[in-house]
Design a protein around this motif. Structure first.
Motif, short mmCIF file in Angstrom:
data_model
loop_
_atom_site.label_atom_id
_atom_site.label_comp_id
_atom_site.label_asym_id
_atom_site.label_seq_id
_atom_site.Cartn_x
_atom_site.Cartn_y
_atom_site.Cartn_z
N GLU A 180 0.84 -1.20 0.00
CA GLU A 180 0.00 0.00 0.00
C GLU A 180 0.87 1.25 0.00
OE1 GLU A 180 -2.31 -0.42 3.56
OE2 GLU A 180 -0.55 -0.44 4.86
N GLY A 181 0.21 2.40 -0.03
CA GLY A 181 0.95 3.66 -0.05
C GLY A 181 1.85 3.80 -1.27
N PRO A 182 1.36 3.46 -2.49
CA PRO A 182 2.26 3.49 -3.65
C PRO A 182 2.61 4.91 -4.08
CG PRO A 182 0.01 3.08 -4.37
CD PRO A 182 -0.01 3.06 -2.87
N HIS A 183 3.86 5.08 -4.51
CA HIS A 183 4.31 6.33 -5.13
C HIS A 183 5.09 5.97 -6.38
CE1 HIS A 183 2.92 8.53 -1.77
NE2 HIS A 183 3.96 8.33 -0.96
N LEU A 184 4.71 6.58 -7.51
CA LEU A 184 5.45 6.41 -8.76
C LEU A 184 6.29 7.66 -8.98
CD1 LEU A 184 5.87 4.69 -11.37
CD2 LEU A 184 4.01 6.02 -12.40
N TYR A 185 7.59 7.46 -9.22
CA TYR A 185 8.52 8.55 -9.49
C TYR A 185 9.23 8.30 -10.81
CZ TYR A 185 8.26 8.97 -4.33
OH TYR A 185 7.84 9.07 -3.03
N LYS A 186 9.76 9.37 -11.39
CA LYS A 186 10.67 9.25 -12.53
C LYS A 186 11.94 10.00 -12.16
CE LYS A 186 10.88 9.58 -17.58
NZ LYS A 186 10.18 10.07 -18.81
N ILE A 187 13.04 9.24 -12.02
CA ILE A 187 14.31 9.80 -11.56
C ILE A 187 15.40 9.33 -12.51
CG2 ILE A 187 15.94 9.95 -9.64
CD1 ILE A 187 13.57 9.18 -7.78
N ASN A 188 16.08 10.30 -13.09
CA ASN A 188 17.17 9.99 -14.04
C ASN A 188 16.72 9.03 -15.14
OD1 ASN A 188 18.99 11.62 -12.60
ND2 ASN A 188 19.57 9.92 -11.25
N GLY A 189 15.51 9.28 -15.64
CA GLY A 189 15.00 8.51 -16.77
C GLY A 189 14.38 7.18 -16.43
N MET A 190 14.44 6.76 -15.16
CA MET A 190 13.85 5.49 -14.74
C MET A 190 12.61 5.73 -13.89
SD MET A 190 15.56 2.88 -15.94
CE MET A 190 15.16 1.52 -14.83
N TYR A 191 11.63 4.84 -14.03
CA TYR A 191 10.42 4.88 -13.20
C TYR A 191 10.63 3.99 -11.97
CZ TYR A 191 8.14 6.97 -17.27
OH TYR A 191 7.80 7.80 -18.31
N TYR A 192 10.29 4.54 -10.83
CA TYR A 192 10.40 3.80 -9.57
C TYR A 192 9.01 3.68 -8.96
CZ TYR A 192 15.48 4.41 -9.73
OH TYR A 192 16.81 4.38 -10.08
N MET A 193 8.63 2.47 -8.57
CA MET A 193 7.41 2.24 -7.82
C MET A 193 7.80 1.87 -6.40
SD MET A 193 4.10 2.13 -7.59
CE MET A 193 3.48 2.08 -9.28
N MET A 194 7.44 2.72 -5.46
CA MET A 194 7.79 2.54 -4.06
C MET A 194 6.52 2.37 -3.24
SD MET A 194 10.24 4.94 -1.66
CE MET A 194 8.98 6.15 -1.23
N THR A 195 6.47 1.34 -2.38
CA THR A 195 5.29 1.09 -1.56
C THR A 195 5.70 0.66 -0.16
OG1 THR A 195 5.00 -1.29 -1.90
CG2 THR A 195 4.18 0.16 -3.65
N ALA A 196 4.73 0.71 0.73
CA ALA A 196 4.87 0.06 2.03
C ALA A 196 4.45 -1.40 1.90
CB ALA A 196 4.01 0.76 3.07
N SER A 197 4.87 -2.22 2.86
CA SER A 197 4.48 -3.62 2.88
C SER A 197 4.54 -4.12 4.32
CB SER A 197 5.42 -4.45 2.00
OG SER A 197 5.05 -5.82 1.99
N HIS A 204 6.43 -3.73 9.39
CA HIS A 204 6.33 -2.66 8.40
C HIS A 204 7.66 -2.41 7.72
CE1 HIS A 204 4.55 1.59 7.47
NE2 HIS A 204 4.13 0.68 6.60
N ARG A 205 7.61 -2.13 6.42
CA ARG A 205 8.82 -1.89 5.65
C ARG A 205 8.46 -1.13 4.38
NH1 ARG A 205 7.31 -7.26 5.83
NH2 ARG A 205 6.84 -8.32 3.84
N GLU A 206 9.48 -0.52 3.77
CA GLU A 206 9.31 0.20 2.50
C GLU A 206 10.11 -0.54 1.44
OE1 GLU A 206 7.39 3.49 0.54
OE2 GLU A 206 7.19 2.60 2.55
N ILE A 207 9.45 -0.85 0.31
CA ILE A 207 10.07 -1.63 -0.75
C ILE A 207 9.99 -0.83 -2.05
CG2 ILE A 207 9.58 -3.83 0.35
CD1 ILE A 207 7.18 -4.14 -1.52
#
Length: 525
Positions: A180-197, A204-207
């Motif tokens: 949950e808590g997804p965030h999509l970013y674009k950093i240096n040309g790459m897309y990153y999907m970051m979420t909690a789990s 609790h952790r961030e992946i």
């Protein structure tokens, strides 16, 4: 030679019940929002120049045309807001759980006013917005339940909320529950999907995953970028639900929630907002995967583009806060209510100058909905909260006093009431959604009327809360004590933290004499 910026601060950077931080940088300014659940106004918004000193500038959900939480139970309502900025406009997207669902609002000025809700059609909780370089706007949002939880994504029209594509599954996490808590970013040309789990407790952790395409497939980093779930003795636990952002010098940081755990039952303060630096390793943002270097006392030195070395320090918070009430000054924005703003005349600083006047209705603290209760967040485990009350209850059952509230079913309160035709002080211990216990002490009505007020205090240690009163202003009496454990979120099944406030309630017919509080005094012990 590169100049350096040293940032010295103490975690959390927002103390008390401020979970699920989301933040952005606009030029040299940072803005942040956090969850509020059943409290109103909803979603406080803060401003900072340095990430460590934050000042509240408003609430995003500040009127009932945006959200009406009257029917929400404790820990329902507004979950996990996400703040974004695009083309001169601020966006806040969130979920009204058991209400209108997922929606976003907009504002040209982050201090407000914010628009009425624009609803979006798909997803469970924790929607997030991402504005891509090609003009496409994506919603990434949790879907499923517990172990089946995953992230779906689709494109929307940012003016109407209309879905422009069908939702597709883009991220299933690390096989832990509650991705949950997804965030999509674009950093240096790459897309990153970051979420909690792992849920919001001990696991609790961030992946994170990355891809050359916003829809993936995302290459998973094989371990969390942030967790303390293997460091059982670390003072910061339950870490996760994070937000990445950079500063003007190109350094990366993360804001995240955590709990200052003091035993196995959690913390009365709930989930707070913490700050840590980010180190990029082989194209991955790393924070603290059980290394334990993110702590309560932080000193971070990073490069700066400025012409000289820079030292940024966190302002010391005063140990004592004393608030006097005045007809010329409305309550400040860090006061919050249960569900909705009280009806006209129920809470006032102008009806009697020098007092906060509450006029209750038939709803008591355990009723929750439409309760006359005005509060602030508890900021320290060990503290004392005090006030003076002038009040003449007219009928049996009327009461006014102060409370330490976790939820409708977990709180400690002390109040002046009328029982058997006489004035009395009553302590109420509502614990674990199960039972209510009360202690009652008769008071000397003549002494009370001579002094014109009674003083109440709630004092907490790591182990317990004490409910105290004095009629003469000097000799304090402890009416009841109760374990701090019983009003922690872990024990009470709550996503919030304890708030401290004043309340009033009347009889079944709604009768209530005005309760007049002359000050609010909070002291960290």
């Amino acid at each position: 030679m590169t100049n350096t910026k040293t940032v010295q601060y103490r975690n959390p950077v927002l103390s008390g019940f401020y979970p699920d931080p989301s933040a952005i940088r606009v030029g040299e300014d940072f803005y942040m929002v956090t969850s509020t659940f059943e409290y109103f106004p909803g979603v406080p918004i803060f401003h900072s120049k340095d990430l460590v000193n934050w000042e509240q500038i408003g609430h995003v959900l500040h009127r009932e045309s945006q959200v009406n939480l009257l029917s929400r139970k404790s820990s329902q309502g507004i979950y996990a807001p996400v703040l974004r900025y695009h083309d001169g406009l601020f966006y806040m997207i969130t979920t009204d759980v058991y209400g209108i669902g997922n929606f976003f609002v907009t504002a040209a000025n982050p201090a407000g006013p914010w628009s009425d809700p624009i609803r979006i059609p798909h997803g469970g909780i924790d929607p997030s917005l991402f504005f891509d370089d090609d003009g496409k706007v994506y919603v990434s949002v949790q879907s499923g339940f517990a172990e089946t939880s995953h992230v779906i994504q689709y494109e929307i029209n940012p003016k109407t909320g209309e879905a422009l594509t069908e939702p597709v599954v883009v991220f299933e996490g690390d096989e832990g529950p509650w991705v949950e808590g997804p965030h999509l970013y674009k950093i240096n040309g790459m897309y990153y999907m970051m979420t909690a789990s792992g849920g919001t407790g001990p696991m609790h952790r961030e992946i994170i995953g990355r891809s050359s395409n916003p829809y993936g497939p995302f290459e998973m980093l094989e371990h969390p970028i942030l967790t303390h779930n293997a460091l059982k003795d670390h003072p910061i636990q339950y870490t996760g639900h994070a937000e990445l952002l950079d500063d003007v010098d190109g350094n990366w940081w993360v804001l995240f929630l955590g709990v200052r755990l003091f035993n196995e039952r959690g913390s009365v303060l709930g989930r707070e907002t913490f700050l840590a630096p980010v180190t990029w390793v082989d194209g991955w943002p790393m924070v603290d995967n059980n290394e334990g270097h993110v702590g309560l006392e932080m000193k971070v030195t990073v490069p700066t583009k400025q012409d000289a070395d820079v030292l940024i320090q966190q302002q010391e918070q005063p140990k004592q806060l004393v608030i006097s009430f005045s007809a010329s000054e409305p309550l400040s924005m860090d006061w919050i209510y249960s569900r909705v703003l009280p009806k006209a005349g129920a809470v006032s600083t102008s009806s009697n100058d020098g007092y906060l006047t509450l006029v209750g209705n038939e709803k008591a603290l355990h009723d929750g909905q439409d309760t006359v209760y005005v509060s602030r967040r508890q900021l320290d485990h060990e503290m004392r909260f005090e006030t003076a009350l002038s009040y003449q209850p007219e009928q049996e059952g009327e009461a006014a006093g102060i409370a330490a509230r976790l939820s409708d079913h977990s709180y400690y309160a002390i109040a002046l009431t009328k029982q058997d035709g006489k004035l009395a002080v009553q302590a109420t211990l509502m614990r674990n959604q199960q039972e209510e216990q009360t202690a009652v002490a008769a008071i000397d009505a003549e002494a009370y009327n001579t002094n014109g007020s009674i003083k109440f205090a709630i004092q907490s240690t790591l182990q317990e809360y004490s409910l105290l009163y004095t009629v003469d202003g000097e000799n304090w009496h402890t009416l009841a004590t109760a374990p701090a454990n019983d009003i922690t979120p872990d024990s009470g099944g709550s996503f919030t933290g304890v708030t401290l406030g004043m309340f009033a309630h009347g009889t079944a017919s709604g009768n209530s004499a005005p309760a007049q509080f002359s000050y609010f005094k909070y002291e960290a012990m």
